[in-house]
Design a protein around this motif. Structure first.
Motif, PDB file in Angstrom:
ATOM      1  N   TRP A 117      96.657  45.172  -9.686  1.00 47.14           N
ATOM      2  CA  TRP A 117      97.208  44.480  -8.530  1.00 47.14           C
ATOM      3  C   TRP A 117      98.620  45.002  -8.281  1.00 47.14           C
ATOM      4  O   TRP A 117      99.292  45.475  -9.189  1.00 47.14           O
ATOM      5  N   LYS A 118      99.024  44.945  -7.033  1.00 45.57           N
ATOM      6  CA  LYS A 118     100.339  45.437  -6.669  1.00 45.57           C
ATOM      7  C   LYS A 118     101.426  44.544  -7.267  1.00 45.57           C
ATOM      8  O   LYS A 118     101.335  43.338  -7.231  1.00 45.57           O
ATOM      9  N   GLY A 119     102.429  45.193  -7.761  1.00 41.54           N
ATOM     10  CA  GLY A 119     103.550  44.457  -8.321  1.00 41.54           C
ATOM     11  C   GLY A 119     103.451  44.173  -9.795  1.00 41.54           C
ATOM     12  O   GLY A 119     104.349  43.556 -10.370  1.00 41.54           O
ATOM     13  N   SER A 120     102.370  44.637 -10.465  1.00 38.62           N
ATOM     14  CA  SER A 120     102.234  44.367 -11.899  1.00 38.62           C
ATOM     15  C   SER A 120     103.339  45.053 -12.703  1.00 38.62           C
ATOM     16  O   SER A 120     103.897  44.464 -13.630  1.00 38.62           O
ATOM     17  N   SER A 121     103.672  46.280 -12.324  1.00 41.35           N
ATOM     18  CA  SER A 121     104.751  46.996 -13.037  1.00 41.35           C
ATOM     19  C   SER A 121     106.093  46.326 -12.817  1.00 41.35           C
ATOM     20  O   SER A 121     106.922  46.248 -13.735  1.00 41.35           O
ATOM     21  N   LEU A 122     106.303  45.815 -11.588  1.00 42.56           N
ATOM     22  CA  LEU A 122     107.561  45.132 -11.298  1.00 42.56           C
ATOM     23  C   LEU A 122     107.688  43.851 -12.111  1.00 42.56           C
ATOM     24  O   LEU A 122     108.754  43.556 -12.675  1.00 42.56           O
ATOM     25  N   VAL A 123     106.606  43.097 -12.204  1.00 41.82           N
ATOM     26  CA  VAL A 123     106.625  41.854 -12.983  1.00 41.82           C
ATOM     27  C   VAL A 123     106.897  42.149 -14.452  1.00 41.82           C
ATOM     28  O   VAL A 123     107.714  41.476 -15.107  1.00 41.82           O
ATOM     29  N   LEU A 124     106.224  43.178 -14.993  1.00 38.14           N
ATOM     30  CA  LEU A 124     106.457  43.547 -16.383  1.00 38.14           C
ATOM     31  C   LEU A 124     107.899  43.994 -16.595  1.00 38.14           C
ATOM     32  O   LEU A 124     108.536  43.634 -17.603  1.00 38.14           O
ATOM     33  N   GLY A 125     108.444  44.749 -15.654  1.00 41.16           N
ATOM     34  CA  GLY A 125     109.828  45.188 -15.765  1.00 41.16           C
ATOM     35  C   GLY A 125     110.814  44.033 -15.745  1.00 41.16           C
ATOM     36  O   GLY A 125     111.808  44.038 -16.475  1.00 41.16           O
ATOM     37  N   LEU A 126     110.543  43.024 -14.925  1.00 39.45           N
ATOM     38  CA  LEU A 126     111.425  41.858 -14.864  1.00 39.45           C
ATOM     39  C   LEU A 126     111.436  41.113 -16.201  1.00 39.45           C
ATOM     40  O   LEU A 126     112.491  40.651 -16.658  1.00 39.45           O
ATOM     41  N   PHE A 127     110.272  40.992 -16.831  1.00 38.20           N
ATOM     42  CA  PHE A 127     110.220  40.323 -18.134  1.00 38.20           C
ATOM     43  C   PHE A 127     110.978  41.133 -19.185  1.00 38.20           C
ATOM     44  O   PHE A 127     111.669  40.559 -20.043  1.00 38.20           O
ATOM     45  N   MET A 128     110.855  42.460 -19.132  1.00 37.68           N
ATOM     46  CA  MET A 128     111.562  43.281 -20.116  1.00 37.68           C
ATOM     47  C   MET A 128     113.080  43.249 -19.892  1.00 37.68           C
ATOM     48  O   MET A 128     113.861  43.253 -20.843  1.00 37.68           O
ATOM     49  N   VAL A 129     113.498  43.218 -18.615  1.00 37.42           N
ATOM     50  CA  VAL A 129     114.928  43.119 -18.318  1.00 37.42           C
ATOM     51  C   VAL A 129     115.496  41.796 -18.824  1.00 37.42           C
ATOM     52  O   VAL A 129     116.652  41.715 -19.253  1.00 37.42           O
ATOM     53  N   ALA A 130     114.656  40.742 -18.795  1.00 39.41           N
ATOM     54  CA  ALA A 130     115.120  39.427 -19.253  1.00 39.41           C
ATOM     55  C   ALA A 130     115.529  39.429 -20.715  1.00 39.41           C
ATOM     56  O   ALA A 130     116.307  38.567 -21.146  1.00 39.41           O
ATOM     57  N   MET A 131     115.023  40.380 -21.493  1.00 40.79           N
ATOM     58  CA  MET A 131     115.401  40.454 -22.905  1.00 40.79           C
ATOM     59  C   MET A 131     116.871  40.806 -23.081  1.00 40.79           C
ATOM     60  O   MET A 131     117.455  40.532 -24.129  1.00 40.79           O
TER      61      MET A 131
END
Length: 293
Positions: A117-131
């Motif tokens: 689905w579109k935006g899956s990489s963006l969502v994963l990146g946001l979670f990783m940035v949250a670290m």
């Protein structure tokens, strides 16, 4: 026949460890024993510390046995010190936050790694940035937010904070394992008419039990030992946890060090027992999720 026997003897002799190998293992075991003893040193010291009064704490050597073991320190903190309430709060808040984090982390990881689905990489990146967001920088915004919605001095503020800050590390641990899952199992389930929700809960979720145990233990250790959020958001004694409850024995003029040691010992035991029984699951889960298939 004789030649075959000679070859077998030569193979056995080559497989036997030499003197150098045995010596190396002996040195390794000796080093590991020393390291283990150093790791146990704080626990032994804390046990002796919890059985002393203030005079013995300051006048006796750190590892000396108490002259008269004061087991009543444990009874004192459990009954008079309100530690039973703090202990129960630590248990149910830790378990609740851990279950929610592991479940949501599994759902997010499954959606990111197994679904297109579109935006899956963006969502994963946001979670990783949250670290990379420091915990201390969020205290004032979170306190202001919880104050506006009426969640200050409420256990839900702790659970939401724990889930938010533990989600990135949980997803990161689960990523490698989910990438390595064979897609043939899911394809076979879809052919049989299995829905996405049923496939996740009946097939994928049970397959990830080892790595889920790893993430659960890591979450439990963080949630159980957390201090900053409890000290900031909670003011009522009925909602405090063990990490903050130890402050009850620190007075303006006197401090009951034996009671503090007993409280710390009580707070350490549950996590220590859990780790001893499930330490193999931690190694297994990390090893399983470290290789991408």
């Amino acid at each position: 026949m004789v030649t075959g026997n000679v070859r077998i003897r030569n193979a056995l002799s080559e497989s036997k460890p030499g003197i150098g190998t045995k010596l190396g293992f002996s040195v390794l075991y000796a080093v590991l024993i020393v390291v283990a003893a150093l790791q146990l040193f704080p626990l032994v010291w804390l046990l002796f510390f919890s059985l002393k009064n203030n005079q013995e704490v300051f006048n006796l050597p750190p590892l000396s046995l108490p002259m008269n073991p004061r087991w009543e320190n444990y009874e004192k903190v459990w009954s008079a010190g309100n530690i039973d309430v703090y202990f129960f709060n630590s248990v149910w808040i830790t378990v609740s936050a851990t279950v929610i984090t592991v479940m949501l982390g599994s759902l997010v990881t499954y959606a990111v790694t197994r679904m297109k689905w579109k935006g899956s990489s963006l969502v994963l990146g946001l979670f990783m940035v949250a670290m990379m967001i420091p915990v201390h920088s969020t205290l004032i915004p979170l306190f202001s937010l919880f104050n506006k919605v009426g969640l200050t001095d409420h256990p839900l503020s702790l659970i939401l904070s724990y889930v938010a800050f533990n989600m990135p590390i949980t997803i990161m641990i689960l990523l490698g394992f989910y990438y390595a899952l064979p897609r043939e199992v899911e394809e076979a389930a879809i052919i049989d008419g299995c829905s996405v929700n049923r496939m996740f809960f009946r097939i994928v979720f049970p397959m990830t039990s080892s790595v889920l145990a790893t993430t659960a233990i890591i979450n439990m250790i963080y949630n159980w030992n957390e201090f900053i959020f409890v000290n900031t958001f909670i003011s009522s004694d009925s909602y405090k946890t063990l990490t903050v409850g130890v402050q009850n024995f620190i007075g303006q003029y006197t401090t009951d060090w034996g009671a503090i040691g007993a409280t710390l010992m009580i707070s350490i035991l549950p996590i220590l027992i859990t780790f001893l029984f499930l330490s193999n699951r931690i190694v297994e889960g990390i090893a399983a999720g470290s290789v991408k298939g």
